[in-house]
Motif scaffolding. Structure first.
Motif, PDB file in Angstrom:
ATOM      1  N   LEU A  29       6.230 -28.930  33.476  1.00  0.00           N
ATOM      2  CA  LEU A  29       6.942 -28.241  32.402  1.00  0.00           C
ATOM      3  C   LEU A  29       7.999 -29.100  31.718  1.00  0.00           C
ATOM      4  O   LEU A  29       8.221 -28.985  30.511  1.00  0.00           O
ATOM      5  CB  LEU A  29       7.588 -26.963  32.933  1.00  0.00           C
ATOM      6  N   GLN A  30       8.665 -29.975  32.458  1.00  0.00           N
ATOM      7  CA  GLN A  30       9.765 -30.744  31.881  1.00  0.00           C
ATOM      8  C   GLN A  30       9.399 -32.170  31.510  1.00  0.00           C
ATOM      9  O   GLN A  30      10.126 -32.818  30.773  1.00  0.00           O
ATOM     10  CB  GLN A  30      10.949 -30.754  32.843  1.00  0.00           C
ATOM     11  N   TYR A  31       8.264 -32.667  32.009  1.00  0.00           N
ATOM     12  CA  TYR A  31       7.875 -34.043  31.698  1.00  0.00           C
ATOM     13  C   TYR A  31       6.451 -34.112  31.143  1.00  0.00           C
ATOM     14  O   TYR A  31       6.215 -34.695  30.101  1.00  0.00           O
ATOM     15  CB  TYR A  31       8.006 -34.917  32.950  1.00  0.00           C
ATOM     16  N   GLY A  32       5.514 -33.497  31.839  1.00  0.00           N
ATOM     17  CA  GLY A  32       4.104 -33.613  31.454  1.00  0.00           C
ATOM     18  C   GLY A  32       3.778 -33.011  30.101  1.00  0.00           C
ATOM     19  O   GLY A  32       3.239 -33.694  29.224  1.00  0.00           O
ATOM     20  N   TYR A  33       4.083 -31.725  29.916  1.00  0.00           N
ATOM     21  CA  TYR A  33       3.780 -31.074  28.636  1.00  0.00           C
ATOM     22  C   TYR A  33       4.507 -31.722  27.458  1.00  0.00           C
ATOM     23  O   TYR A  33       3.870 -32.028  26.448  1.00  0.00           O
ATOM     24  CB  TYR A  33       4.125 -29.593  28.688  1.00  0.00           C
ATOM     25  N   PRO A  34       5.812 -31.930  27.540  1.00  0.00           N
ATOM     26  CA  PRO A  34       6.477 -32.565  26.392  1.00  0.00           C
ATOM     27  C   PRO A  34       5.898 -33.951  26.061  1.00  0.00           C
ATOM     28  O   PRO A  34       5.723 -34.291  24.886  1.00  0.00           O
ATOM     29  CB  PRO A  34       7.935 -32.686  26.838  1.00  0.00           C
ATOM     30  N   ASN A  35       5.576 -34.737  27.076  1.00  0.00           N
ATOM     31  CA  ASN A  35       5.008 -36.064  26.862  1.00  0.00           C
ATOM     32  C   ASN A  35       3.633 -35.961  26.196  1.00  0.00           C
ATOM     33  O   ASN A  35       3.324 -36.694  25.254  1.00  0.00           O
ATOM     34  CB  ASN A  35       4.908 -36.789  28.205  1.00  0.00           C
ATOM     35  N   PHE A  36       2.805 -35.034  26.669  1.00  0.00           N
ATOM     36  CA  PHE A  36       1.480 -34.823  26.094  1.00  0.00           C
ATOM     37  C   PHE A  36       1.587 -34.446  24.614  1.00  0.00           C
ATOM     38  O   PHE A  36       0.938 -35.048  23.755  1.00  0.00           O
ATOM     39  CB  PHE A  36       0.747 -33.721  26.878  1.00  0.00           C
ATOM     40  N   PHE A  37       2.406 -33.451  24.287  1.00  0.00           N
ATOM     41  CA  PHE A  37       2.501 -32.993  22.906  1.00  0.00           C
ATOM     42  C   PHE A  37       3.169 -34.023  21.997  1.00  0.00           C
ATOM     43  O   PHE A  37       2.834 -34.115  20.815  1.00  0.00           O
ATOM     44  CB  PHE A  37       3.194 -31.636  22.823  1.00  0.00           C
ATOM     45  N   PHE A  38       4.083 -34.824  22.531  1.00  0.00           N
ATOM     46  CA  PHE A  38       4.656 -35.923  21.747  1.00  0.00           C
ATOM     47  C   PHE A  38       3.550 -36.884  21.315  1.00  0.00           C
ATOM     48  O   PHE A  38       3.463 -37.269  20.142  1.00  0.00           O
ATOM     49  CB  PHE A  38       5.713 -36.677  22.555  1.00  0.00           C
ATOM     50  N   HIS A  39       2.683 -37.275  22.242  1.00  0.00           N
ATOM     51  CA  HIS A  39       1.641 -38.243  21.926  1.00  0.00           C
ATOM     52  C   HIS A  39       0.574 -37.656  21.003  1.00  0.00           C
ATOM     53  O   HIS A  39       0.077 -38.343  20.106  1.00  0.00           O
ATOM     54  CB  HIS A  39       1.032 -38.810  23.210  1.00  0.00           C
ATOM     55  N   ILE A  40       0.216 -36.402  21.186  1.00  0.00           N
ATOM     56  CA  ILE A  40      -0.747 -35.763  20.284  1.00  0.00           C
ATOM     57  C   ILE A  40      -0.175 -35.701  18.864  1.00  0.00           C
ATOM     58  O   ILE A  40      -0.855 -36.023  17.886  1.00  0.00           O
ATOM     59  CB  ILE A  40      -1.090 -34.342  20.784  1.00  0.00           C
ATOM     60  N   THR A  41       1.073 -35.300  18.745  1.00  0.00           N
ATOM     61  CA  THR A  41       1.714 -35.205  17.431  1.00  0.00           C
ATOM     62  C   THR A  41       1.841 -36.570  16.775  1.00  0.00           C
ATOM     63  O   THR A  41       1.599 -36.725  15.574  1.00  0.00           O
ATOM     64  CB  THR A  41       3.101 -34.538  17.556  1.00  0.00           C
ATOM     65  N   THR A  42       2.195 -37.587  17.561  1.00  0.00           N
ATOM     66  CA  THR A  42       2.330 -38.940  17.019  1.00  0.00           C
ATOM     67  C   THR A  42       0.981 -39.465  16.528  1.00  0.00           C
ATOM     68  O   THR A  42       0.898 -40.049  15.435  1.00  0.00           O
ATOM     69  CB  THR A  42       2.930 -39.879  18.072  1.00  0.00           C
ATOM     70  N   ALA A  43      -0.083 -39.234  17.281  1.00  0.00           N
ATOM     71  CA  ALA A  43      -1.420 -39.658  16.844  1.00  0.00           C
ATOM     72  C   ALA A  43      -1.803 -38.941  15.547  1.00  0.00           C
ATOM     73  O   ALA A  43      -2.327 -39.561  14.610  1.00  0.00           O
ATOM     74  CB  ALA A  43      -2.443 -39.375  17.938  1.00  0.00           C
ATOM     75  N   TYR A  44      -1.549 -37.646  15.472  1.00  0.00           N
ATOM     76  CA  TYR A  44      -1.815 -36.858  14.262  1.00  0.00           C
ATOM     77  C   TYR A  44      -1.054 -37.432  13.069  1.00  0.00           C
ATOM     78  O   TYR A  44      -1.618 -37.616  11.988  1.00  0.00           O
ATOM     79  CB  TYR A  44      -1.413 -35.410  14.533  1.00  0.00           C
ATOM     80  N   ASP A  45       0.222 -37.756  13.276  1.00  0.00           N
ATOM     81  CA  ASP A  45       1.037 -38.325  12.194  1.00  0.00           C
ATOM     82  C   ASP A  45       0.504 -39.672  11.730  1.00  0.00           C
ATOM     83  O   ASP A  45       0.461 -39.950  10.527  1.00  0.00           O
ATOM     84  CB  ASP A  45       2.488 -38.476  12.645  1.00  0.00           C
ATOM     85  N   ILE A  46       0.107 -40.517  12.656  1.00  0.00           N
ATOM     86  CA  ILE A  46      -0.421 -41.843  12.298  1.00  0.00           C
ATOM     87  C   ILE A  46      -1.718 -41.700  11.519  1.00  0.00           C
ATOM     88  O   ILE A  46      -1.929 -42.368  10.500  1.00  0.00           O
ATOM     89  CB  ILE A  46      -0.613 -42.717  13.557  1.00  0.00           C
ATOM     90  N   ILE A  47      -2.590 -40.817  11.984  1.00  0.00           N
ATOM     91  CA  ILE A  47      -3.866 -40.609  11.292  1.00  0.00           C
ATOM     92  C   ILE A  47      -3.629 -40.102   9.871  1.00  0.00           C
ATOM     93  O   ILE A  47      -4.261 -40.553   8.919  1.00  0.00           O
ATOM     94  CB  ILE A  47      -4.759 -39.640  12.105  1.00  0.00           C
TER      95      ILE A  47
END
Length: 68
Positions: A29-47
């Protein structure tokens, strides 16, 4: 079966030069989910930045058709 009792596990990983140990639920809840969604959002932004025509509905695909 591999996930039975997973909430009871302890996750240990290096963090800022020390070893951090957390219960699995806290890690998720405090590390895994935030890290996952950060990377998904960053990939979306780059694309999007390189010109791929993506919109909010592409990112929130799970809800496609629910509100029609």
């Amino acid at each position: 079966m591999a996930f039975l009792g997973a909430e009871e596990r302890v996750i240990s990983f290096p963090w800022d030069g020390r070893q951090l140990t957390l219960p699995a639920e806290t890690y998720l809840l405090q590390y895994g989910y935030p890290n996952f969604f950060f990377h998904i959002t960053t990939a979306y932004d780059i694309i999007r930045h390189v010109g791929v025509p993506l919109g909010k509905r592409d990112y929130l695909g799970l809800y496609d058709g629910v509100f029609q």
